[in-house]
Design an enzyme around this catalytic site. Structure first.
Site, PDB file in Angstrom:
ATOM      1  N   SER A  83     -10.038  75.037  56.053  1.00 53.37           N
ATOM      2  CA  SER A  83      -8.980  75.869  56.629  1.00 53.37           C
ATOM      3  C   SER A  83      -9.057  77.286  56.088  1.00 53.37           C
ATOM      4  CB  SER A  83      -7.599  75.319  56.258  1.00 53.37           C
ATOM      5  OG  SER A  83      -7.247  74.276  57.104  1.00 53.37           O
ATOM      6  N   PHE A 114      -3.771  84.818  59.971  1.00 56.47           N
ATOM      7  CA  PHE A 114      -3.658  84.968  61.427  1.00 56.47           C
ATOM      8  C   PHE A 114      -2.260  84.514  61.821  1.00 56.47           C
ATOM      9  CE2 PHE A 114      -4.074  82.748  65.576  1.00 56.47           C
ATOM     10  CZ  PHE A 114      -4.820  83.635  66.355  1.00 56.47           C
ATOM     11  N   GLY A 115      -1.442  85.428  62.280  1.00 54.74           N
ATOM     12  CA  GLY A 115      -0.057  85.093  62.605  1.00 54.74           C
ATOM     13  C   GLY A 115       0.177  85.043  64.094  1.00 54.74           C
ATOM     14  N   THR A 119       1.716  81.620  65.554  1.00 53.44           N
ATOM     15  CA  THR A 119       2.793  80.645  65.739  1.00 53.44           C
ATOM     16  C   THR A 119       4.132  81.191  65.238  1.00 53.44           C
ATOM     17  OG1 THR A 119       1.192  78.888  65.410  1.00 53.44           O
ATOM     18  CG2 THR A 119       3.509  78.278  65.181  1.00 53.44           C
ATOM     19  N   SER A 178       2.972  75.427  70.445  1.00 56.30           N
ATOM     20  CA  SER A 178       2.190  75.071  71.636  1.00 56.30           C
ATOM     21  C   SER A 178       2.366  76.079  72.762  1.00 56.30           C
ATOM     22  CB  SER A 178       2.607  73.678  72.136  1.00 56.30           C
ATOM     23  OG  SER A 178       2.448  72.733  71.116  1.00 56.30           O
ATOM     24  N   ILE A 215       1.681  79.809  58.545  1.00 55.29           N
ATOM     25  CA  ILE A 215       0.508  80.689  58.525  1.00 55.29           C
ATOM     26  C   ILE A 215      -0.380  80.400  57.310  1.00 55.29           C
ATOM     27  CG2 ILE A 215      -0.281  83.099  58.602  1.00 55.29           C
ATOM     28  CD1 ILE A 215       1.329  81.964  61.124  1.00 55.29           C
ATOM     29  N   CYS A 226      -9.746  83.702  69.760  1.00 52.88           N
ATOM     30  CA  CYS A 226      -9.996  83.464  68.321  1.00 52.88           C
ATOM     31  C   CYS A 226      -9.861  81.980  68.014  1.00 52.88           C
ATOM     32  CB  CYS A 226      -8.993  84.230  67.458  1.00 52.88           C
ATOM     33  SG  CYS A 226      -9.003  86.005  67.748  1.00 52.88           S
ATOM     34  N   GLU A 250      -4.032  74.195  65.709  1.00 55.16           N
ATOM     35  CA  GLU A 250      -5.072  74.712  66.609  1.00 55.16           C
ATOM     36  C   GLU A 250      -5.056  73.957  67.941  1.00 55.16           C
ATOM     37  OE1 GLU A 250      -7.623  76.966  65.643  1.00 55.16           O
ATOM     38  OE2 GLU A 250      -7.282  77.100  63.476  1.00 55.16           O
ATOM     39  N   THR A 280      -2.429  70.849  69.612  1.00 60.57           N
ATOM     40  CA  THR A 280      -2.267  69.428  69.288  1.00 60.57           C
ATOM     41  C   THR A 280      -3.197  68.593  70.168  1.00 60.57           C
ATOM     42  OG1 THR A 280      -0.570  68.968  70.948  1.00 60.57           O
ATOM     43  CG2 THR A 280       0.215  69.859  68.845  1.00 60.57           C
TER      44      THR A 280
HETATM   45  C1  LIG Z   1      -0.688  73.331  57.767  1.00 60.99           C
HETATM   46  C2  LIG Z   1      -0.618  74.173  59.005  1.00 60.99           C
HETATM   47  C3  LIG Z   1      -1.318  75.361  59.070  1.00 60.99           C
HETATM   48  C4  LIG Z   1      -1.200  76.187  60.201  1.00 60.99           C
HETATM   49  N1  LIG Z   1      -1.846  77.414  60.217  1.00 60.99           N
HETATM   50  C5  LIG Z   1      -1.564  78.297  61.232  1.00 60.99           C
HETATM   51  C6  LIG Z   1      -2.074  79.642  61.180  1.00 60.99           C
HETATM   52  O1  LIG Z   1      -2.807  80.017  60.254  1.00 60.99           O
HETATM   53  N2  LIG Z   1      -1.703  80.513  62.158  1.00 60.99           N
HETATM   54  C7  LIG Z   1      -0.898  80.135  63.203  1.00 60.99           C
HETATM   55  O2  LIG Z   1      -0.586  80.971  64.051  1.00 60.99           O
HETATM   56  N3  LIG Z   1      -0.421  78.857  63.289  1.00 60.99           N
HETATM   57  C8  LIG Z   1      -0.730  77.941  62.321  1.00 60.99           C
HETATM   58  N4  LIG Z   1      -0.238  76.650  62.388  1.00 60.99           N
HETATM   59  C9  LIG Z   1       0.640  76.281  63.513  1.00 60.99           C
HETATM   60  C10 LIG Z   1       0.044  75.233  64.445  1.00 60.99           C
HETATM   61  O3  LIG Z   1      -0.947  75.800  65.238  1.00 60.99           O
HETATM   62  C11 LIG Z   1       1.210  74.609  65.224  1.00 60.99           C
HETATM   63  O4  LIG Z   1       1.878  73.734  64.323  1.00 60.99           O
HETATM   64  C12 LIG Z   1       0.745  73.848  66.441  1.00 60.99           C
HETATM   65  O5  LIG Z   1       0.263  74.735  67.428  1.00 60.99           O
HETATM   66  C13 LIG Z   1       1.883  73.013  67.041  1.00 60.99           C
HETATM   67  O6  LIG Z   1       3.035  73.794  67.188  1.00 60.99           O
HETATM   68  P1  LIG Z   1       4.437  73.242  66.647  1.00 60.99           P
HETATM   69  O7  LIG Z   1       4.213  72.707  65.269  1.00 60.99           O
HETATM   70  O8  LIG Z   1       5.399  74.330  66.797  1.00 60.99           O
HETATM   71  O9  LIG Z   1       4.785  72.026  67.584  1.00 60.99           O
HETATM   72  P2  LIG Z   1       5.368  72.122  69.079  1.00 60.99           P
HETATM   73  O10 LIG Z   1       4.634  73.129  69.880  1.00 60.99           O
HETATM   74  O11 LIG Z   1       6.848  72.249  68.970  1.00 60.99           O
HETATM   75  O12 LIG Z   1       5.006  70.674  69.620  1.00 60.99           O
HETATM   76  C14 LIG Z   1       5.707  69.503  69.172  1.00 60.99           C
HETATM   77  C15 LIG Z   1       5.196  68.296  69.962  1.00 60.99           C
HETATM   78  O13 LIG Z   1       5.427  68.499  71.360  1.00 60.99           O
HETATM   79  C16 LIG Z   1       4.221  68.308  72.087  1.00 60.99           C
HETATM   80  N5  LIG Z   1       4.243  69.214  73.241  1.00 60.99           N
HETATM   81  C17 LIG Z   1       4.474  70.552  73.249  1.00 60.99           C
HETATM   82  N6  LIG Z   1       4.360  71.048  74.483  1.00 60.99           N
HETATM   83  C18 LIG Z   1       4.065  70.007  75.297  1.00 60.99           C
HETATM   84  C19 LIG Z   1       3.830  69.874  76.709  1.00 60.99           C
HETATM   85  N7  LIG Z   1       3.815  70.938  77.542  1.00 60.99           N
HETATM   86  N8  LIG Z   1       3.561  68.636  77.194  1.00 60.99           N
HETATM   87  C20 LIG Z   1       3.506  67.558  76.358  1.00 60.99           C
HETATM   88  N9  LIG Z   1       3.710  67.628  75.026  1.00 60.99           N
HETATM   89  C21 LIG Z   1       3.976  68.831  74.502  1.00 60.99           C
HETATM   90  C22 LIG Z   1       3.115  68.642  71.114  1.00 60.99           C
HETATM   91  O14 LIG Z   1       1.884  68.014  71.484  1.00 60.99           O
HETATM   92  C23 LIG Z   1       3.686  68.088  69.803  1.00 60.99           C
HETATM   93  O15 LIG Z   1       3.400  66.720  69.702  1.00 60.99           O
HETATM   94  C24 LIG Z   1      -0.412  75.782  61.299  1.00 60.99           C
HETATM   95  C25 LIG Z   1       0.259  74.539  61.241  1.00 60.99           C
HETATM   96  C26 LIG Z   1       0.149  73.741  60.125  1.00 60.99           C
HETATM   97  C27 LIG Z   1       0.895  72.433  60.094  1.00 60.99           C
END
Ligand SMILES: Cc1cc2nc3c(=O)[nH]c(=O)nc-3n(C[C@H](O)[C@H](O)[C@H](O)COP(=O)(O)OP(=O)(O)OC[C@H]3O[C@@H](n4cnc5c(N)ncnc54)[C@H](O)[C@@H]3O)c2cc1C
Length: 386
Positions: A92, A130-131, A133, A139, A164, A240, A365, A367
């Site tokens: 990571s 990289f910010g 989320t 998602s 992040i 990216c 990156e 789900t």
């Molecule tokens: C340890 C860690 C490091 C990370 N590092 C970074 C980083 O460096 N930079 C950055 O920008 N982000 C980072 N992230 C964020 C990561 O990319 C997000 O957690 C991920 O994209 C999921 O977003 P969320 O957690 O908000 O879940 P949500 O988007 O809220 O999703 C929750 C659930 O709903 C489901 N879901 C959502 N939309 C739909 C749909 N349309 N249909 C069906 N199911 C759906 C998803 O599959 C998931 O199971 C990191 C996360 C973690 C845990």
């Protein structure tokens, strides 16, 4: 020796295999012996960063003219494999530095920005994050609330980012924000700018070797020259993520190798009812699933790297490999934990650490389910995402 049931390594050049073996030796001697302690303490050992730079693990596939090793994508993938075999936290760190902080500067930055940042980032002297989320949901990044308002020759950034990686140790953040025209733009934001706060997220039970932070921007004023001139619209950060997910497709197979060997070795030593448990059909079934999934995943990753090196890789190809390899490594880690019985829940073996890390890798990156919908949209022409 890398787990390679189908002799996939025979498809690679001797240079590619040589880099893989050198990186493996380095990580096995300098990182692996300490990794469980670092994970338990939930800290990222920052002293390894310059060593990673010296070893050429940061921005490895970016051009030599910016101080980077300029290896091909196959070699980059092998580096990610080896890093994650040790711990997802190290992949990571290097993946974010390379694909999510250096790559956007390389791809969307000005020549001045490339010259000023990339050599120091390759050396591990400047750390990036990289910010994208935000609190409201990763998602759906288009919902972002963070804004960048043009005021004279500056931008004023307001908002926040969540989850992040490297956030609290970063010297610069690549921040994605909506401009006055509601267009997503990318900005290089030095973390010592007044109004920039990074709060380390505590109590994580996954990715404990990796720093994860909330970033807050309160009237953060940066010069207009810090905008990435070529990044216009959400396709820029998504581009990216395609690079970073490529690394995950490879890295997950490193995890699968690690948990497989822990399970195989344990099952040969552990005897119940006067026989090693490896002689039992139910245990063999689990071990076979691991080897088969590793073989399939390594073939996927290898073909993906060939496509990337040929300039033919599409984001949906990456979705297939990220989705499949992260999930199969997660399943293998759960299975390996089961084979180790009670011993599987301590940090004396790699399995519980990898298992918990893979819960993140399966989610971040994009789900598993979001990648399903991306591939579904591609093959049916119907968008079930929105
Ligand atoms: C340890 C860690 C490091 C990370 N590092 C970074 C980083 O460096 N930079 C950055 O920008 N982000 C980072 N992230 C964020 C990561 O990319 C997000 O957690 C991920 O994209 C999921 O977003 P969320 O957690 O908000 O879940 P949500 O988007 O809220 O999703 C929750 C659930 O709903 C489901 N879901 C959502 N939309 C739909 C749909 N349309 N249909 C069906 N199911 C759906 C998803 O599959 C998931 O199971 C990191 C996360 C973690 C845990």
């Amino acid at each position: 020796m890398m787990l390679d049931y189908y002799n996939v390594l025979d498809l690679l050049s001797s240079e590619e295999r040589q880099v893989q073996s050198v990186v493996r030796d380095f990580l096995d001697s300098e990182i692996l012996p300490h990794v469980a302690d670092w994970w338990e303490k939930a800290d990222f050992p920052t002293h390894v960063i310059s060593k990673f730079g010296e070893m050429g693990l940061l921005g490895a596939n970016l051009p030599a003219e910016y101080g980077c090793p300029q290896v091909n994508n196959m070699t980059y993938g092998l580096i990610m494999y080896e890093l994650e075999r040790v711990d997802s936290g190290f992949r990571s760190f290097a993946g974010v530095q390379s694909a999510l902080a250096m790559y956007p500067i390389y791809k969307y930055g000005s020549e001045d920005q490339k010259q000023s940042y990339l050599p120091n980032m390759a050396a591990g002297l400047t750390i990036g994050c990289f910010g994208l989320t935000e609190h409201e949901g990763g998602s759906d990044p288009d919902q972002m609330k963070t804004t960048a308002r043009k005021v004279g020759e500056s931008y004023l950034i307001n908002g926040s980012k969540m989850w992040i990686t490297n956030g609290s140790i970063a010297d610069i953040a690549i921040v994605w924000a909506k401009d006055d025209d509601q267009i997503v733009r990318g900005f290089i934001v030095p973390s010592d700018t007044p109004g920039f706060t990074a709060n380390k997220i505590q109590r994580k039970m996954s990715m404990r070797n990796s720093i994860t932070s909330e970033l807050i921007f309160d009237d953060v004023e940066i010069p207009a020259t810090n905008i990435l001139p070529e990044a216009k619209g959400l396709s820029a950060p998504l581009g990216c993520l395609t690079q970073a997910r490529f690394g995950i497709a490879w890295g997950s197979m490193g995890v699968l190798e690690s948990v497989y060997y822990d399970a195989l070795n344990f099952s040969n030593i552990r005897s119940t009812f006067d026989k090693p448990i490896s002689s039992r059909q139910l245990v063999q079934d689990k071990l076979v699933d691991m080897v088969v999934d590793h073989t399939k995943g390594l073939l996927l990753a290898t073909r993906l790297a060939q496509l990337k090196d040929a300039g033919e890789m599409q984001y949906q190809h990456v979705s297939v490999a990220k989705r499949e390899n992260a999930r199969s490594a997660l399943n293998a880690a759960r299975s390996a934990r089961e084979i180790l019985g009670g011993s599987g829940i301590t940090l004396d073996y790699s399995v519980i650490r990898h298992m918990l890390n893979m819960e993140t890798v399966d989610t971040y990156e994009g789900t598993h389910d979001i990648h399903t919908l991306v591939i579904g949209r591609d093959i049916t022409g119907q968008n079930a995402l929105v």
